[in-house]
Design a protein around this motif. Structure first.
Motif, short mmCIF file in Angstrom:
data_model
loop_
_atom_site.label_atom_id
_atom_site.label_comp_id
_atom_site.label_asym_id
_atom_site.label_seq_id
_atom_site.Cartn_x
_atom_site.Cartn_y
_atom_site.Cartn_z
N TYR A 1 37.82 39.93 32.41
CA TYR A 1 37.75 40.64 33.67
C TYR A 1 39.13 41.24 33.97
O TYR A 1 40.16 40.59 33.76
CB TYR A 1 37.36 39.70 34.81
N ILE A 2 39.15 42.48 34.46
CA ILE A 2 40.38 43.15 34.82
C ILE A 2 40.60 43.05 36.32
O ILE A 2 39.73 43.45 37.11
CB ILE A 2 40.37 44.63 34.39
N ILE A 3 41.74 42.51 36.72
CA ILE A 3 42.12 42.44 38.14
C ILE A 3 43.20 43.49 38.37
O ILE A 3 44.29 43.40 37.79
CB ILE A 3 42.64 41.04 38.52
N THR A 4 42.90 44.47 39.18
CA THR A 4 43.86 45.53 39.50
C THR A 4 44.49 45.25 40.85
O THR A 4 43.78 45.13 41.86
CB THR A 4 43.17 46.90 39.52
N GLY B 1 32.62 46.98 33.11
CA GLY B 1 33.28 48.01 33.89
C GLY B 1 32.81 48.11 35.33
O GLY B 1 33.30 48.97 36.08
N ASN B 2 31.88 47.25 35.76
CA ASN B 2 31.39 47.29 37.14
C ASN B 2 32.29 46.46 38.06
O ASN B 2 32.85 45.44 37.64
CB ASN B 2 29.96 46.77 37.21
N THR B 3 32.38 46.90 39.32
CA THR B 3 33.18 46.17 40.31
C THR B 3 32.45 44.90 40.73
O THR B 3 31.25 44.91 40.98
CB THR B 3 33.43 47.05 41.54
N GLU C 1 43.38 43.83 45.95
CA GLU C 1 42.94 43.59 44.58
C GLU C 1 41.48 44.03 44.42
O GLU C 1 40.69 43.96 45.36
CB GLU C 1 43.12 42.13 44.19
N SER C 2 41.17 44.50 43.23
CA SER C 2 39.78 44.78 42.86
C SER C 2 39.55 44.20 41.47
O SER C 2 40.49 44.07 40.67
CB SER C 2 39.50 46.28 42.88
N VAL C 3 38.30 43.81 41.20
CA VAL C 3 37.98 43.14 39.94
C VAL C 3 36.83 43.88 39.28
O VAL C 3 35.82 44.20 39.93
CB VAL C 3 37.60 41.66 40.19
N THR C 4 36.97 44.16 37.99
CA THR C 4 35.87 44.76 37.21
C THR C 4 35.46 43.79 36.13
O THR C 4 36.30 43.10 35.53
CB THR C 4 36.30 46.10 36.60
N ASP C 5 34.15 43.73 35.88
CA ASP C 5 33.61 42.82 34.87
C ASP C 5 33.70 43.47 33.48
O ASP C 5 34.14 44.63 33.34
CB ASP C 5 32.20 42.40 35.24
N PRO C 6 33.32 42.75 32.43
CA PRO C 6 33.44 43.30 31.07
C PRO C 6 32.68 44.61 30.86
O PRO C 6 33.02 45.38 29.95
CB PRO C 6 32.87 42.19 30.19
N VAL D 1 32.05 35.56 42.19
CA VAL D 1 31.26 34.87 41.17
C VAL D 1 31.10 35.82 39.99
O VAL D 1 30.68 36.98 40.16
CB VAL D 1 29.88 34.45 41.71
N ALA D 2 31.45 35.35 38.79
CA ALA D 2 31.42 36.19 37.60
C ALA D 2 29.98 36.45 37.16
O ALA D 2 29.23 35.50 36.91
CB ALA D 2 32.19 35.53 36.47
N PRO D 3 29.56 37.73 37.03
CA PRO D 3 28.18 38.01 36.61
C PRO D 3 27.99 37.96 35.10
O PRO D 3 26.85 37.88 34.62
CB PRO D 3 27.95 39.43 37.14
#
Length: 622
Positions: free
Chosen positions: A184-187, A161-163, A154-159, A177-179
């Motif tokens: 957030y998109i979890i792929t 678009g950063n990982t 899994e990878s996560v990008t914040d609103p 930890v959410a910045p």
């Protein structure tokens, strides 16, 4: 449905027959893994029927999936897709209308599935699907853990678009930890399942439990698969704390977060315990991440302050009180460069000990052959036993170097090792070439200390040594010089005694052959201990013969209360031999089977006994 694949249509022409036009696309439905197909058409009647086809290696095949056509020419259907295959929509011929198909298309990924925190959501991967996406709303600074029993990357990008970087010990779960605040998109990515597969995904925030250093023990348990548990407490800069549970094996991995949220390097103290130095004052968090992301419990969890002390090398000890299970003791002391260091303690309590050198390296032993200069740190704690209560213990720790003592051969030399238990004493004794000497270590009452003396190095002028365990050792010198022996005394004060030994050779008195051709040789010899503690030695050479050799005493002039130790050793193997205890002279016995070498038989009458023995050797061989 979100973005669609490029529409595919058939031309509408007039050549005597109408050819309808069909346009269709399909995309995945969030969560279910089904594909939702939508289409438009012209030239098809209302309530007409269209069917779905799939392209296999042997051509287009019909699926048991179809849809009626609405009055406006639209149609819709759902089906279970394979992401690697192509599809099209087919309309059969009808009177003046020709059969028609849409252009081939594949199933698009579709919109992300929205999931909530602190829930478990099934996410279906269609056949050959390699990727699914989830969307979750988070607040800035929020900690969240992703978990799946399947190993799905899994990878996560914040609103923006950063990982978002992850930390965590498990292949099945990671924590972030959410910045920022937002979606957030979890792929989720896999190698692709051969059939449709449902994967349970759990997103959870930590279960926070407030405690304090030295608070009563508490039971911890997470509420969701993979959920981490945060145990919070206030700490003071410069202190050291330990974390402890009796559970074995541990079902989680621990880390300590400082007041800013950064992790702190820890001391690993085995299954049950961790320890950390606190660099600043504030609220700290011990984060428990479940092994493999499972549900876990931790009974009797505690965060404890440490007991500290300082000792002086070859001087004053450090007293440590371990009053509760899991309490950690920390002892510091200064050591110069290049000395041989031994750390010992009073009492018979079994303690785990970790020695850390000035370079902050964990050493494998509490003895160091050559030290680095600086501050050494000793960590001590009791070894827990599940189901048993650990007693409170008070222990004195000592740091010492070996005590050096000069001795005289064929005499007694006293020593005082001081209060440090098990402090080594190094005895240097001058010897002449060709001497055979026995050596005893005696305690402060003059009693023999078993198994506590040995020759230190191969550079000594010693030809061979029989290392005694329950009886004194015996060595033979090859050249003149100083011989070094390492002694671990039984008491703070004691002595070491050297005695000259004169080996004797037995005389053959009879030899008989039985009806099976076995020969019995009988040898006899007299041995004497003229000095207290002197070891009596018989040199017996069986040559190349094999058989069974037994030794026994036939008479004695020793006092009736004398107890004996007997043994057999191979002088050239430099290892301890067999040993036997005898309470009286007529119980003296030693023997072995298949003897085919030269050996020394030893008899010890204790530290005070003197007298003589007649010994008989019976050797049965072919």
């Amino acid at each position: 449905m979100g973005s669609r694949l490029a529409k595919a249509s058939s031309s509408f022409v007039v050549d005597g027959h109408w050819t309808p036009t069909i346009t269709a696309f399909a995309a995945l439905v969030p969560h279910t893994g089904d594909a939702s197909l939508r289409g438009d058409s012209t030239g098809l009647p209302a309530d007409g029927w269209v069917r779905l086809q799939v392209l296999y290696s042997d051509g287009w095949q019909f699926l048991d999936t179809g849809s009626a056509v609405a009055a406006d020419g639209t149609f819709a259907m759902t089906f279970q897709p394979s992401m690697s295959l192509s599809y099209r929509v087919y309309a059969p011929s009808d009177g003046l209308r020709r059969a028609a198909t849409s252009a081939p298309f594949q199933v698009a990924e579709g919109s992300p599935a929205r999931v909530d925190l602190n829930t478990t959501t099934p996410v279906v991967f269609p056949s050959r699907a390699t990727q699914r996406q989830l969307v979750v709303a988070l607040e800035k600074g929020q900690t969240f853990t992703y978990y799946s029993w399947y190993v799905v990357k899994e990878s996560v990008t914040d609103p923006s678009g950063n990982t978002v970087p992850a930390f965590g010990p498990s292949d099945h779960g990671t924590t972030r930890v959410a910045p920022l605040t937002g979606d957030y998109i979890i792929t989720l990515t896999t190698a692709g399942f051969s059939d449709a597969e449902s994967v349970d995904i759990t997103l959870s925030t930590p279960l926070v439990v407030d405690s304090a250093i030295d608070a009563p023990a508490i039971d911890l348990a997470n509420q969701l698969p993979g959920q981490v548990v945060d145990l919070r407490f206030d700490g003071t800069a410069g202190s050291t704390i330990s974390e402890f549970t009796l559970q074995s094996p541990r079902r989680s991995t621990e880390m300590l977060l400082d007041p800013t949220g950064d992790s702190i390097a820890q001391w690993h103290l085995g299954y049950y315990q961790r320890a950390w130095r606190l660099e600043e004052t504030g609220t700290y968090t011990v984060r428990f991440a479940p092994n493999a992301g499972d549900r876990f419990t931790r009974p009797d969890e505690r965060v404890l302050s440490t007991r500290t002390g300082a000792m002086v090398l070859d001087g004053s000890p450090a007293s440590i009180n371990l009053d509760v299970p899991g309490r950690l003791g920390i002892v510091t002391f200064e050591v110069p460069s290049g000395v041989e260091l031994h750390v010992t303690h009073t009492g018979d309590t079994h303690l785990n000990k970790t020695l850390i050198d000035p370079d902050d390296r964990n050493l494998s032993d509490t003895s160091v052959g050559s030290t680095r200069p600086g501050t050494y740190t000793l960590l001590v704690f009791q070894t827990p036993i599940p189901g048993e209560t650990l007693p409170a213990v008070d222990v004195d720790f000592y740091a010492s170097t070996p005590l050096a003592v000069d001795a005289t051969s064929e005499g007694v030399t006293s020593f005082d090792r001081g209060p440090a238990p098990a402090r080594p004493v190094d005895i240097k004794v001058p010897v002449s070439a060709g001497q055979l000497l026995s050596f005893e270590v005696l305690d402060n009452a003059g009693e023999f200390c078993t198994g506590n003396a040995s020759v230190r190095s191969s550079t000594d002028p010693i030809d061979w040594v029989i290392r005694g365990r329950q009886l004194p050792g015996v060595f033979h010198t090859a050249t003149a010089g100083d011989s070094d022996l390492r002694v671990i005394p039984c008491s703070a004060t004691g002595s070491i005694r050297f005695n000259a030994v004169s080996p004797v050779t037995p005389t053959l008195t009879s030899s008989t052959v039985d009806q099976w051709g076995m020969t019995t040789d009988v040898h006899e010899v007299a041995v004497t201990a003229s000095q207290p503690g002197q070891v009596m030695v018989v040199d017996y050479d069986a040559g190349s013969l094999s058989g069974r050799l037994d030794m026994r005493a036939t008479s004695s002039t020793f006092p009736n209360a004398t107890a004996f130790m007997t043994g057999r050793g191979d002088p050239w193997s430099n290892t301890p031999g067999a040993e036997w205890r005898a309470n009286t002279w007529d119980q003296i016995w030693a023997g072995d089977s298949f003897y085919s070498r030269r050996s020394y038989f030893l008899v010890y009458a204790g530290p005070t006994g003197t007298g003589s023995l007649d010994l008989e050797f019976t050797f049965v061989h072919k």
